[in-house]
Write an enzyme that holds these catalytic residues in place. Structure first.
Site, mmCIF file in Angstrom:
data_model
loop_
_atom_site.group_PDB
_atom_site.id
_atom_site.type_symbol
_atom_site.label_atom_id
_atom_site.label_comp_id
_atom_site.label_asym_id
_atom_site.label_seq_id
_atom_site.Cartn_x
_atom_site.Cartn_y
_atom_site.Cartn_z
ATOM 1 N N ARG A 55 0.982 15.002 12.940
ATOM 2 C CA ARG A 55 1.678 14.731 11.705
ATOM 3 C C ARG A 55 1.608 16.018 10.844
ATOM 4 O O ARG A 55 0.885 15.930 9.818
ATOM 5 C CB ARG A 55 0.763 13.335 10.915
ATOM 6 C CG ARG A 55 0.881 12.158 11.866
ATOM 7 C CD ARG A 55 0.237 11.029 11.318
ATOM 8 N NE ARG A 55 0.880 10.339 10.112
ATOM 9 C CZ ARG A 55 0.548 9.246 9.558
ATOM 10 N NH1 ARG A 55 -0.831 8.827 9.977
ATOM 11 N NH2 ARG A 55 1.178 8.988 8.585
ATOM 12 N N ARG A 110 -8.334 -0.358 5.227
ATOM 13 C CA ARG A 110 -7.505 0.816 4.396
ATOM 14 C C ARG A 110 -6.045 -0.007 4.355
ATOM 15 O O ARG A 110 -5.390 0.516 3.120
ATOM 16 C CB ARG A 110 -6.986 1.764 5.485
ATOM 17 C CG ARG A 110 -8.341 2.659 5.677
ATOM 18 C CD ARG A 110 -7.811 4.212 6.615
ATOM 19 N NE ARG A 110 -6.553 4.461 6.013
ATOM 20 C CZ ARG A 110 -5.445 4.790 6.801
ATOM 21 N NH1 ARG A 110 -5.569 4.769 8.055
ATOM 22 N NH2 ARG A 110 -4.400 5.223 6.207
ATOM 23 N N CYS A 142 -4.199 13.077 13.199
ATOM 24 C CA CYS A 142 -5.029 11.720 12.960
ATOM 25 C C CYS A 142 -4.824 11.113 14.274
ATOM 26 O O CYS A 142 -4.251 11.486 15.218
ATOM 27 C CB CYS A 142 -4.569 10.975 11.936
ATOM 28 S SG CYS A 142 -3.108 10.321 12.047
ATOM 29 N N LYS A 182 0.894 -1.099 -0.056
ATOM 30 C CA LYS A 182 0.008 -0.051 0.068
ATOM 31 C C LYS A 182 0.955 1.315 0.078
ATOM 32 O O LYS A 182 0.657 2.248 -0.814
ATOM 33 C CB LYS A 182 -0.887 0.046 1.282
ATOM 34 C CG LYS A 182 -1.605 1.225 1.557
ATOM 35 C CD LYS A 182 -2.190 1.306 2.743
ATOM 36 C CE LYS A 182 -2.003 1.698 4.039
ATOM 37 N NZ LYS A 182 -1.648 3.159 4.106
ATOM 38 N N ASN A 183 1.783 1.171 0.866
ATOM 39 C CA ASN A 183 2.532 2.561 0.989
ATOM 40 C C ASN A 183 3.464 2.644 -0.052
ATOM 41 O O ASN A 183 4.010 3.936 -0.188
ATOM 42 C CB ASN A 183 3.275 2.640 2.358
ATOM 43 C CG ASN A 183 2.403 2.752 3.502
ATOM 44 O OD1 ASN A 183 1.230 2.997 3.469
ATOM 45 N ND2 ASN A 183 3.052 2.782 4.793
ATOM 46 N N ASP A 227 5.120 0.730 12.042
ATOM 47 C CA ASP A 227 3.979 0.254 11.516
ATOM 48 C C ASP A 227 3.764 -1.173 12.165
ATOM 49 O O ASP A 227 2.961 -1.977 11.960
ATOM 50 C CB ASP A 227 4.090 0.388 10.151
ATOM 51 C CG ASP A 227 3.624 1.636 9.362
ATOM 52 O OD1 ASP A 227 3.197 2.463 10.352
ATOM 53 O OD2 ASP A 227 3.469 2.090 8.348
#
Ligand code: UD1
Length: 416
Positions: free
Chosen positions: A120, A395, A115, A22-23, A303
């Site tokens: 951030r 997500r 968030c 994803k990233n 993560d």
């Protein structure tokens, strides 16, 4: 809203194919804005953040088409506006800023708010683009950016920022002259973006080090590109093997990008080895707690912090987990405690003391990786665990319940 219902206690066995990252996919998709011809991508995971990105690219004037596992993006007449409704659901939307300024010289992008895991800010993105000749104003919650033609600059980040490095790398690819990014992020996803841009004709050196050198070009040519596999999804499945006392083979596992994670899991007592078929992870019980500090790559990834904490909940002894990247990334802790975890928070660190059993409970995902930690804990807990608010998981994990069920997990998705 959907929830996951998990009946824990089954050792997972079998093989799982790791999805595309994803990233890595998000910045690579946004970099299609830099091209004029259609560009084709493979190995893009089917995730909510990817759908959001394609929707935003559509609003920016790109036509996006799905066909047999491929996504083709055709940049058209570009429009400069990234609306708040999309940006608030996905902070990475700010990655369109650099490419829009490089291609059309203006952009109006909603300023991402804070968030769940922290404030951030995007000050480093803006500072770098200003050094390249952009001017910014804040107007009704939107960043309004303008420039004539971006020019090269020497930019030193205050901290290694993944998104900041990616935004500037994309902008520098089409800027006039030479850009040097110092204290750049070294994450594998930054390297994958650089490799994509290089395949398109960009002149970039030093990706994967903290000093990246870019010589701007006038235009990029279109290619077909497969994004790298997802190291965080892979790491989550390695922990799934450990926490359930099972044995999993991960196909397409980016083993080099996972070195710090694999070393920690081996320290805890797991057996993780690279084989020609993929990475094999087994659990030689009992596991031991270790100390973990999150760091920019090649350090232990933030993560994976929540997931390894779930594993430590069921290991022997005690260990300290220190979060050094985001200020508020322990929201999974009270939920793990509800399942019987012995965890105490003190500022940016938590002390985990291993317990023999976790018990199933109703828990709530507060963010993507924290939600993954609750699923992992549920796979090992006695009884039923219900994880609600799994839109966070959607997500970033492609078909998580299908992949886990295929290796023996008793897990299903239900409407709340
Ligand atoms: C990316 C990843 C995210 C991961 C994070 C750190 C994507 C889409 N997301 O997020 O999953 O957890 O890297 O590995 O790739 N910072 C500033 N000012 C800035 C930019 C960053 O102060 O302008 C700070 C952040 O608040 C944070 C740290 O720098 O404390 C690192 O953030 P960054 O690397 O930019 O994270 P993201 O790119 O947002």
């Amino acid at each position: 809203m959907d929830k996951l219902v998990i009946e824990g206690g089954v050792p997972l066995t079998g093989s799982i194919e790791v999805s595309g990252s994803k990233n890595a996919a998000l910045p690579i998709l946004f970099s299609s804005i830099l091209l004029t011809d259609p560009v084709c991508f493979r190995n893009i995971p089917n995730l909510r953040d990817i759908h959001t990105t394609l929707k935003l690219l559509g609003m920016l004037g790109c036509a996006c088409e799905h066909q047999k596992g491929r996504i083709t993006v055709t940049p058209g007449n570009l429009l400069p506006e990234a609306p708040y409704d999309l940006v608030r659901t996905m902070r990475a939307s700010v990655l369109c800023l650099g490419p829009l300024l490089a291609r059309i010289g203006h952009a109006r992008v909603a300023l991402p708010g804070g968030c769940a895991i922290g404030a951030r800010p995007v000050d480093q993105h803006l500072k770098g683009l200003e050094l390249m000749g952009a001017r910014f104003e804040l107007e009704k919650g939107y960043i309004l950016g303008r420039c004539r033609k971006l020019h090269g600059a020497r930019i030193t980040f205050d901290m290694p920022t993944v998104g900041g490095t990616e935004n500037l790398l994309m902008a520098a690819a089409l800027a006039e002259g030479e850009t040097i990014l110092e204290n750049a992020a070294r994450e594998p996803e930054v390297v994958d973006l650089a490799n994509f841009l290089i395949a398109c004709g960009a002149r970039i050196e030093g990706q994967g080090t903290s000093r990246i050198h870019v010589m701007g070009t006038n235009g990029l040519r279109s290619v077909e590109y497969a994004v790298m596999p997802d190291r965080i999804e892979a790491g989550t499945f390695l922990v799934a093997a450990g926490i359930t006392g099972g044995e999993l083979l991960l196909r397409q596992c980016p083993v080099n990008a996972l070195e710090s994670v694999i070393l920690k899991l081996q320290d805890m007592g797991m057996v993780v080895s690279a084989t020609p078929a993929g990475v094999l992870a087994k659990c030689a019980r009992p596991l031991r707690c270790v100390d973990v500090t999150t760091k920019p790559y090649p350090g232990f990834p933030t993560d994976m912090q929540a997931q390894i904490m779930a594993l430590m909940c069921l290991a022997e002894g005690a260990g300290v987990v220190e979060e050094s990247i985001f200020e508020n990334r322990f929201m999974h802790v009270p939920e793990l405690v509800r399942m019987g975890g012995n965890i105490r928070i003190s500022g940016h660190t938590v002390m985990v003391r291993g317990v023999r059993h976790l018990t199933g409970a109703q828990v709530m995902a507060s963010d993507l990786r924290g939600g993954a930690a609750l699923v992992l804990a549920g796979l090992a807990a006695g009884g039923i665990t219900e994880v609600s608010r799994i839109y966070h998981l959607d997500r970033g994990y492609e078909g998580i319940e299908d992949k886990l069920a295929a290796v023996g997990a008793r897990i299903r998705r239900e409407k709340e």
